[in-house]
Each structure stands twice: as structure tokens, then as C-alpha cells.
Design a protein around this motif. Structure first.
Motif, mmCIF file in Angstrom:
data_model
loop_
_atom_site.group_PDB
_atom_site.id
_atom_site.type_symbol
_atom_site.label_atom_id
_atom_site.label_comp_id
_atom_site.label_asym_id
_atom_site.label_seq_id
_atom_site.Cartn_x
_atom_site.Cartn_y
_atom_site.Cartn_z
ATOM 1 N N SER A 99 -2.444 -8.602 -5.934
ATOM 2 C CA SER A 99 -1.047 -8.877 -6.280
ATOM 3 C C SER A 99 -0.614 -8.053 -7.470
ATOM 4 O O SER A 99 -1.431 -7.594 -8.265
ATOM 5 N N LEU A 100 0.692 -7.894 -7.549
ATOM 6 C CA LEU A 100 1.348 -7.220 -8.664
ATOM 7 C C LEU A 100 2.491 -8.121 -9.108
ATOM 8 O O LEU A 100 3.321 -8.526 -8.285
ATOM 9 N N LEU A 101 2.513 -8.452 -10.396
ATOM 10 C CA LEU A 101 3.570 -9.292 -10.940
ATOM 11 C C LEU A 101 4.671 -8.435 -11.525
ATOM 12 O O LEU A 101 4.428 -7.316 -11.991
ATOM 13 N N ARG A 102 5.871 -8.971 -11.543
ATOM 14 C CA ARG A 102 7.036 -8.264 -12.096
ATOM 15 C C ARG A 102 6.737 -7.684 -13.475
ATOM 16 O O ARG A 102 7.016 -6.525 -13.751
ATOM 17 N N GLU A 103 6.145 -8.478 -14.364
ATOM 18 C CA GLU A 103 5.920 -8.033 -15.742
ATOM 19 C C GLU A 103 4.816 -6.985 -15.877
ATOM 20 O O GLU A 103 4.662 -6.381 -16.921
ATOM 21 N N TYR B 105 15.571 -6.807 -6.484
ATOM 22 C CA TYR B 105 15.466 -8.121 -5.855
ATOM 23 C C TYR B 105 14.833 -9.125 -6.819
ATOM 24 O O TYR B 105 13.997 -8.777 -7.647
ATOM 25 N N ASN B 106 15.221 -10.371 -6.653
ATOM 26 C CA ASN B 106 14.737 -11.447 -7.508
ATOM 27 C C ASN B 106 13.418 -11.991 -6.954
ATOM 28 O O ASN B 106 13.365 -13.071 -6.378
ATOM 29 N N ILE B 107 12.365 -11.206 -7.120
ATOM 30 C CA ILE B 107 11.035 -11.641 -6.697
ATOM 31 C C ILE B 107 10.114 -11.656 -7.908
ATOM 32 O O ILE B 107 10.353 -10.960 -8.893
ATOM 33 N N ARG B 108 9.080 -12.444 -7.827
ATOM 34 C CA ARG B 108 8.134 -12.603 -8.939
ATOM 35 C C ARG B 108 6.865 -11.793 -8.727
ATOM 36 O O ARG B 108 6.269 -11.301 -9.665
ATOM 37 N N SER B 109 6.427 -11.681 -7.462
ATOM 38 C CA SER B 109 5.183 -10.963 -7.188
ATOM 39 C C SER B 109 5.220 -10.309 -5.811
ATOM 40 O O SER B 109 5.997 -10.697 -4.944
ATOM 41 N N ILE B 110 4.342 -9.326 -5.667
ATOM 42 C CA ILE B 110 4.135 -8.663 -4.383
ATOM 43 C C ILE B 110 2.646 -8.741 -4.112
ATOM 44 O O ILE B 110 1.833 -8.397 -4.981
ATOM 45 N N THR B 111 2.292 -9.230 -2.935
ATOM 46 C CA THR B 111 0.885 -9.322 -2.562
ATOM 47 C C THR B 111 0.554 -8.263 -1.516
ATOM 48 O O THR B 111 1.442 -7.743 -0.833
ATOM 49 N N ALA B 112 -0.730 -7.958 -1.410
ATOM 50 C CA ALA B 112 -1.212 -7.030 -0.382
ATOM 51 C C ALA B 112 -2.583 -7.509 0.070
ATOM 52 O O ALA B 112 -3.424 -7.856 -0.774
ATOM 53 N N ASN B 113 -2.791 -7.520 1.353
ATOM 54 C CA ASN B 113 -4.068 -7.949 1.926
ATOM 55 C C ASN B 113 -4.827 -6.740 2.453
ATOM 56 O O ASN B 113 -4.250 -5.897 3.137
ATOM 57 N N VAL B 114 -6.115 -6.695 2.152
ATOM 58 C CA VAL B 114 -6.952 -5.563 2.557
ATOM 59 C C VAL B 114 -8.206 -6.105 3.241
ATOM 60 O O VAL B 114 -8.870 -6.997 2.714
ATOM 61 N N PHE B 115 -8.524 -5.531 4.388
ATOM 62 C CA PHE B 115 -9.722 -5.947 5.112
ATOM 63 C C PHE B 115 -10.974 -5.414 4.413
ATOM 64 O O PHE B 115 -10.975 -4.295 3.875
ATOM 65 N N GLU B 116 -12.010 -6.206 4.486
ATOM 66 C CA GLU B 116 -13.323 -5.828 3.956
ATOM 67 C C GLU B 116 -13.688 -4.415 4.425
ATOM 68 O O GLU B 116 -13.538 -4.086 5.599
#
Length: 176
Positions: free
Chosen positions: A169-173, A121-132
Motif C-alpha cells: 500500500s501507499l498512503l496519501r502522506e 481524488y479524495n482517497i486515503r490509500s492505494i493498494t496493490a496485490n502481487v502474486f508470490e
């Protein structure tokens, strides 16, 4: 879609209605519920499982997949699409049944799933949210190559308390 990982012992695959009993077996756990959004029900019933499988198989808002052994579902992983100026960044979510914690399964699932997404897929980044306080999830993301972008203070309201939200986050590169 089918991804095999950890010596082909585990799979990321489509949800199936045969997964309903396993979904209830592992998802009906307060130790999971406390770290996920409130739309993940607790207690988790067979009706909840059937609804989730239906939604997962028919949604246009993201991808939702089962994490499984050859014989049963043991967790879930997915991404939610974002819109407008955020359309090249998707949000990752996951959970795993308690008997499978601490074995590296989720770290490998996140690595394989994110590799797959960036490849197809043509995405640049994947984010993830984590609770304290969710140290296990923070460790999974870090081992999978995600970087901590920041903390949004008291952004989460869960069980009548406000918690900080850790954004990774994790970037494509950055994907190996």
C-alpha cells in the motif's frame, strides 16, 4: 486524462480503439498472463482487445488507462474502486509489454499515476496485490514508495496451484 513521464517519451492516456492491434501484440504473452488475474485472457485475441477497450471506456468501477509511446500502446494501468468501509482505498493494477521491461517505465508510470490520483481524488490509500514469485512487480512497487503490508498465505489460485498474495500500500502522506 493525460500524463506524460520520463522526459515526455511515455504517456498514460485513455484507451482508443486504434490500440487494439498493439494491445494484442503485447498482451498476448504468457509471461504477463502468469502474474495477473484470470480475467486477463490468454491467448489474447483482437476480440479480447476490443472488449477491453469498450469496458475501459465505459466502466464505473474504476479507471483504466493505456501506457503508450507517441505511436503505440505498450501496457496498461488502472485502479478499481472499493466500496463501503473500503471506499477511500483503491486497488492498483498494471502490466507492460515485455520489450519494455527493465527500463524503469512501469516504476515511473506507477509514481506519476498515484500522484495524479491522490491530487485529484479524495482517497486515503492505494493498494496493490502481487502474486508470490513476481519479484519484478514487488521491486516496482517498492521503488514507487509502496510498503509491504503483509502476506496472505495461499490466497491466490492460479494455474491449478495456490500462491501467497503479497499486499502493498501507499498512503496519501507518503507520496512525494
Amino acid at each position: 486524462m493525460l500524463i506524460r513521464f520520463i522526459n515526455d517519451k511515455f504517456l498514460i492516456r485513455e484507451f482508443d480503439f486504434k490500440d487494439a492491434d498493439s494491445l494484442v501484440k503485447y498482451a498476448n504473452n504468457y509471461k504477463i498472463f502468469r502474474w495477473v488475474k484470470d480475467n486477463f485472457p490468454y491467448p489474447y485475441s483482437i476480440k479480447d482487445a476490443e472488449n477491453w477497450i469498450t469496458v475501459s471506456r465505459n466502466t464505473t468501477e474504476g479507471f483504466n488507462y493505456a501506457i503508450a509511446t507517441e505511436t503505440e500502446l505498450i501496457g496498461g494501468i488502472g485502479v478499481k474502486f472499493k466500496e463501503d468501509v473500503y471506499r477511500f482505498s483503491w486497488e492498483l493494477g498494471y502490466w507492460l509489454g515485455e520489450p519494455f521491461w527493465g527500463k524503469g517505465i512501469m516504476t515511473e508510470a506507477v509514481k506519476e499515476f498515484t500522484r495524479y490520483l491522490f491530487k485529484h481524488y479524495n482517497i486515503r490509500s492505494i493498494t496493490a496485490n502481487v502474486f508470490e514469485g513476481n519479484k519484478a512487480s514487488m521491486k516496482i512497487l517498492t521503488k514507487a514508495g509502496f510498503k509491504l503490508d503483509g502476506v496472505i498465505r495461499k490466497a491466490v489460485f492460479k494455474e491449478k496451484l495456490f500462491w501467497d498474495l503479497y499486499v502493498y500500500s501507499l498512503l496519501r502522506e507518503e507520496v512525494k
